[in-house]
Enzyme design. Sequence first.
Site, PDB file in Angstrom:
ATOM      1  N   ASP A 129      -2.245  -5.183  17.215  1.00  0.00           N
ATOM      2  CA  ASP A 129      -1.523  -6.251  16.628  1.00  0.00           C
ATOM      3  C   ASP A 129      -0.212  -5.853  16.349  1.00  0.00           C
ATOM      4  O   ASP A 129       0.388  -6.833  15.682  1.00  0.00           O
ATOM      5  CB  ASP A 129      -2.241  -5.027  14.919  1.00  0.00           C
ATOM      6  CG  ASP A 129      -3.684  -4.863  14.165  1.00  0.00           C
ATOM      7  OD1 ASP A 129      -4.381  -5.985  14.624  1.00  0.00           O
ATOM      8  OD2 ASP A 129      -4.521  -4.343  13.852  1.00  0.00           O
ATOM      9  N   LYS A 144      -9.647   1.712  11.330  1.00  0.00           N
ATOM     10  CA  LYS A 144      -8.438   1.374  12.614  1.00  0.00           C
ATOM     11  C   LYS A 144      -7.865   3.032  13.252  1.00  0.00           C
ATOM     12  O   LYS A 144      -7.760   3.511  14.613  1.00  0.00           O
ATOM     13  CB  LYS A 144      -7.417   0.593  12.537  1.00  0.00           C
ATOM     14  CG  LYS A 144      -7.956  -0.526  12.611  1.00  0.00           C
ATOM     15  CD  LYS A 144      -6.868  -1.551  12.074  1.00  0.00           C
ATOM     16  CE  LYS A 144      -6.902  -2.573  12.008  1.00  0.00           C
ATOM     17  NZ  LYS A 144      -5.957  -4.272  12.158  1.00  0.00           N
TER      18      LYS A 144
HETATM   19  N1  LIG Z   1      -4.070 -10.916  10.431  1.00  0.00           N
HETATM   20  C1  LIG Z   1      -4.426  -9.788  10.912  1.00  0.00           C
HETATM   21  O1  LIG Z   1      -4.591 -10.133  12.324  1.00  0.00           O
HETATM   22  C2  LIG Z   1      -5.183  -9.068  10.441  1.00  0.00           C
HETATM   23  C3  LIG Z   1      -4.547  -7.728  11.671  1.00  0.00           C
HETATM   24  C4  LIG Z   1      -4.719  -5.997  11.167  1.00  0.00           C
HETATM   25  C5  LIG Z   1      -5.254  -6.266   9.403  1.00  0.00           C
HETATM   26  N2  LIG Z   1      -5.162  -6.906   8.582  1.00  0.00           N
HETATM   27  C6  LIG Z   1      -5.498  -7.141   7.066  1.00  0.00           C
HETATM   28  O2  LIG Z   1      -4.011  -6.126   6.849  1.00  0.00           O
HETATM   29  C7  LIG Z   1      -4.826  -5.367   6.181  1.00  0.00           C
HETATM   30  C8  LIG Z   1      -5.037  -4.494   6.267  1.00  0.00           C
HETATM   31  O3  LIG Z   1      -5.860  -3.476   7.088  1.00  0.00           O
HETATM   32  P1  LIG Z   1      -5.945  -1.677   7.895  1.00  0.00           P
HETATM   33  O4  LIG Z   1      -6.355  -1.912   9.147  1.00  0.00           O
HETATM   34  O5  LIG Z   1      -4.706  -1.086   7.912  1.00  0.00           O
HETATM   35  O6  LIG Z   1      -6.281  -1.007   6.560  1.00  0.00           O
HETATM   36  P2  LIG Z   1      -6.416   0.139   6.106  1.00  0.00           P
HETATM   37  O7  LIG Z   1      -6.316   1.168   7.686  1.00  0.00           O
HETATM   38  O8  LIG Z   1      -7.523   0.660   5.093  1.00  0.00           O
HETATM   39  O9  LIG Z   1      -5.269   0.465   5.281  1.00  0.00           O
HETATM   40  C9  LIG Z   1      -5.554  -0.495   3.827  1.00  0.00           C
HETATM   41  C10 LIG Z   1      -3.748   0.325   3.757  1.00  0.00           C
HETATM   42  O10 LIG Z   1      -3.848  -0.890   1.936  1.00  0.00           O
HETATM   43  C11 LIG Z   1      -3.650  -0.121   1.385  1.00  0.00           C
HETATM   44  N3  LIG Z   1      -4.676   0.186  -0.123  1.00  0.00           N
HETATM   45  C12 LIG Z   1      -5.362  -0.539  -0.500  1.00  0.00           C
HETATM   46  N4  LIG Z   1      -6.462  -0.493  -1.714  1.00  0.00           N
HETATM   47  C13 LIG Z   1      -5.178  -0.711  -2.296  1.00  0.00           C
HETATM   48  C14 LIG Z   1      -4.242  -0.488  -3.972  1.00  0.00           C
HETATM   49  N5  LIG Z   1      -5.105  -0.949  -4.469  1.00  0.00           N
HETATM   50  N6  LIG Z   1      -3.146  -0.856  -3.876  1.00  0.00           N
HETATM   51  C15 LIG Z   1      -2.233  -0.245  -3.492  1.00  0.00           C
HETATM   52  N7  LIG Z   1      -2.586  -0.202  -2.023  1.00  0.00           N
HETATM   53  C16 LIG Z   1      -3.527  -1.030  -0.935  1.00  0.00           C
HETATM   54  C17 LIG Z   1      -4.003   1.039   1.346  1.00  0.00           C
HETATM   55  O11 LIG Z   1      -3.123   2.101   0.638  1.00  0.00           O
HETATM   56  P3  LIG Z   1      -3.650   4.383   0.879  1.00  0.00           P
HETATM   57  O12 LIG Z   1      -2.776   4.027   1.753  1.00  0.00           O
HETATM   58  O13 LIG Z   1      -3.129   4.489  -0.701  1.00  0.00           O
HETATM   59  O14 LIG Z   1      -5.170   3.577   0.374  1.00  0.00           O
HETATM   60  C18 LIG Z   1      -3.648   1.459   3.280  1.00  0.00           C
HETATM   61  O15 LIG Z   1      -1.751   1.731   3.053  1.00  0.00           O
HETATM   62  C19 LIG Z   1      -6.535  -5.749   5.529  1.00  0.00           C
HETATM   63  O16 LIG Z   1      -6.206  -6.183   4.438  1.00  0.00           O
HETATM   64  C20 LIG Z   1      -6.690  -6.225   7.195  1.00  0.00           C
HETATM   65  O17 LIG Z   1      -7.793  -7.235   6.575  1.00  0.00           O
HETATM   66  C21 LIG Z   1      -4.652  -8.641   9.370  1.00  0.00           C
END
Ligand SMILES: NC(=O)c1ccc[n+]([C@@H]2O[C@H](COP(=O)([O-])OP(=O)(O)OC[C@H]3O[C@@H](n4cnc5c(N)ncnc54)[C@H](OP(=O)(O)O)[C@@H]3O)[C@@H](O)[C@H]2O)c1
Length: 309
Positions: free
Chosen positions: A111, A75
């Site tokens: 979002d 994103k």
């Molecule tokens: N329901 C919906 O409509 C919707 C919409 C959007 C997103 N989502 C979900 O929201 C989640 C985040 O999406 P995103 O686009 O923001 O992803 P992203 O930009 O890749 O961010 C991932 C986040 O997760 C953290 N993280 C990953 N692995 C981790 C671990 N092992 N321990 C602790 N923190 C961890 C990362 O921390 P670091 O910064 O330390 O790497 C970061 O804060 C995803 O699961 C996605 O499927 C759902």
Amino acid sequence: MAPRPEGTRHPRLLAVLGDPVEHSLSPPMHNAAFRATGLPFTYIAVRVGPGELRRAVDALRVLGARGANVTVPHKEAAAQLAEWLSAEAREAGAVNTLVFEEGRVLGYSTDGAGFCRALDEVAHFDPAGRRVVLLGAGGAARAVALALAARGAAAVRVVNRTQERARALVERILASGRGTEARACPWPQDTPGWEDVLRGGDLVVQATSLGLARSGPDPWRDLPFQVTAGTALATDLIYGPGGSPFLRAAARAGLRTLAGDWMLLYQGAEAFRLWTGVEAPVALMRSVLDRLLKGGSDVGKAHGAHLSG
Ligand SMILES: NC(=O)c1ccc[n+]([C@@H]2O[C@H](COP(=O)([O-])OP(=O)(O)OC[C@H]3O[C@@H](n4cnc5c(N)ncnc54)[C@H](OP(=O)(O)O)[C@@H]3O)[C@@H](O)[C@H]2O)c1
């Protein structure tokens, strides 16, 4: 409605680009909506590895696609790649919806609006004056945090593994000038640490991708949710068949819960409108999600393609 290119007989392509992406229910949700409205689009899931977003977007444009959704981990990269950003996308520094318009790549963030619509219409939760505990500082977390600040949240505690990213989000919240207090917190390593970050929270938002793989030990089982405010609401952006371990732990501690598939629905409805110019058939899209989530169908695999570096 968006014009189709001269001579096109087939539906125009849309895709969700991410890694992982096989779990996504966006393809069946949007395809059902296109069928119901008779709009000439088709939507697929494409696995795009780290550093491959530009190549994937270029490929879609060559194929005459209308646009794309962008999900984990792309994103923020999508916001860099877009040639124009909506106000929400610019403020969050994150894009989840691309529209290919007259040779340009336009970036939107639906979002935050999708999240707030779920809070309003499903949980009946007004964030104004509330204290938010936000787990995560990635693209989705940024959009949610900025939307909550715009809705008058009193304070946002950003809890993230990488502190630099948490601090960058805090800066964005403070720079938004909405009067929301913001603080970066390290990712707790023990129960007392979690008690400190959760204490007094009115809204706990799980916006990390931790647990997305749905394998290994449950990271949330022992979270001390009982230290949150008495009327607290918990929500997990991760959705899927069988529900969310995070929300099950919150419910055991007596919190109200809001499933992430509601945000999926409403962010998708807004993206549908941006691509087509037509209001999305939300009730039909909800019924598709209900069927797939209840049935536990492994539907993403049937729609998935793979592009990784
Ligand atoms: N329901 C919906 O409509 C919707 C919409 C959007 C997103 N989502 C979900 O929201 C989640 C985040 O999406 P995103 O686009 O923001 O992803 P992203 O930009 O890749 O961010 C991932 C986040 O997760 C953290 N993280 C990953 N692995 C981790 C671990 N092992 N321990 C602790 N923190 C961890 C990362 O921390 P670091 O910064 O330390 O790497 C970061 O804060 C995803 O699961 C996605 O499927 C759902």
